[in-house]
Motif scaffolding. Structure first.
Motif, mmCIF file in Angstrom:
data_model
loop_
_atom_site.group_PDB
_atom_site.id
_atom_site.type_symbol
_atom_site.label_atom_id
_atom_site.label_comp_id
_atom_site.label_asym_id
_atom_site.label_seq_id
_atom_site.Cartn_x
_atom_site.Cartn_y
_atom_site.Cartn_z
ATOM 1 N N GLN A 8 0.828 -1.197 0.000
ATOM 2 C CA GLN A 8 0.000 0.000 0.000
ATOM 3 C C GLN A 8 0.865 1.250 0.000
ATOM 4 O OE1 GLN A 8 -2.536 -0.604 3.400
ATOM 5 N NE2 GLN A 8 -4.067 -1.709 2.201
ATOM 6 N N LEU A 11 2.169 1.756 -3.473
ATOM 7 C CA LEU A 11 1.151 2.293 -4.375
ATOM 8 C C LEU A 11 0.962 3.787 -4.160
ATOM 9 C CD1 LEU A 11 -1.589 -0.494 -4.229
ATOM 10 C CD2 LEU A 11 -0.115 0.088 -6.161
ATOM 11 N N PHE A 12 0.985 4.207 -2.907
ATOM 12 C CA PHE A 12 0.841 5.632 -2.605
ATOM 13 C C PHE A 12 1.999 6.426 -3.185
ATOM 14 C CE2 PHE A 12 1.819 9.224 0.205
ATOM 15 C CZ PHE A 12 0.656 9.960 0.030
ATOM 16 N N GLU A 13 3.216 5.940 -2.983
ATOM 17 C CA GLU A 13 4.387 6.644 -3.500
ATOM 18 C C GLU A 13 4.361 6.720 -5.019
ATOM 19 O OE1 GLU A 13 7.578 4.489 -1.691
ATOM 20 O OE2 GLU A 13 7.437 5.631 0.181
ATOM 21 N N GLN A 14 3.900 5.672 -5.675
ATOM 22 C CA GLN A 14 3.802 5.672 -7.129
ATOM 23 C C GLN A 14 2.766 6.699 -7.578
ATOM 24 O OE1 GLN A 14 2.634 1.939 -8.810
ATOM 25 N NE2 GLN A 14 2.557 2.723 -10.890
ATOM 26 N N ALA A 15 1.633 6.778 -6.898
ATOM 27 C CA ALA A 15 0.582 7.725 -7.263
ATOM 28 C C ALA A 15 1.074 9.161 -7.098
ATOM 29 C CB ALA A 15 -0.661 7.492 -6.412
ATOM 30 N N VAL A 16 1.855 9.429 -6.060
ATOM 31 C CA VAL A 16 2.390 10.774 -5.832
ATOM 32 C C VAL A 16 3.351 11.144 -6.948
ATOM 33 C CG1 VAL A 16 3.855 12.168 -4.318
ATOM 34 C CG2 VAL A 16 2.029 10.766 -3.354
ATOM 35 N N ARG A 17 4.222 10.242 -7.326
ATOM 36 C CA ARG A 17 5.179 10.522 -8.401
ATOM 37 C C ARG A 17 4.446 10.826 -9.705
ATOM 38 N NH1 ARG A 17 8.090 6.310 -5.962
ATOM 39 N NH2 ARG A 17 7.231 4.809 -7.413
ATOM 40 N N GLU A 18 3.373 10.100 -9.980
ATOM 41 C CA GLU A 18 2.628 10.290 -11.217
ATOM 42 C C GLU A 18 1.811 11.583 -11.202
ATOM 43 O OE1 GLU A 18 0.354 6.717 -11.583
ATOM 44 O OE2 GLU A 18 2.100 5.499 -12.068
ATOM 45 N N ALA A 19 1.534 12.127 -10.012
ATOM 46 C CA ALA A 19 0.687 13.307 -9.888
ATOM 47 C C ALA A 19 1.486 14.611 -9.882
ATOM 48 C CB ALA A 19 -0.156 13.209 -8.623
#
Length: 55
Positions: A8, A11-19
Motif C-alpha cells: 500500500q 502504491l501511494f508513492e507511485q501515485a504521488v510521483r505520477e501526480a
C-alpha cells in the motif's frame, strides 16, 4: 499483514510521483484552483442565503 502495508505504501508513492505537475504549469494551476474555490464559496453562500429566505 506487513507485506500488505508495504504494498500500500508503494502504491501511494507511485501515485504521488505520477501526480507531480511540471513547474511551468503550477502557477496557472494554482490560479485556476483559486478561482474554482472562490466560485464554490459564492455558490455555497448563495444557497445558504436562499435557504434562509424561504423560512
Amino acid at each position: 499483514m506487513r507485506n500488505l502495508m508495504t504494498r500500500q505504501k508503494g502504491l501511494f508513492e507511485q501515485a504521488v510521483r505520477e501526480a507531480v505537475v511540471p513547474e511551468e504549469i503550477q502557477p496557472e494551476l494554482v490560479t485556476q484552483l483559486a478561482l474554482l474555490m472562490f466560485a464554490l464559496i459564492n455558490v455555497i453562500e448563495t444557497e445558504v442565503h436562499d435557504e434562509q429566505d424561504r423560512h
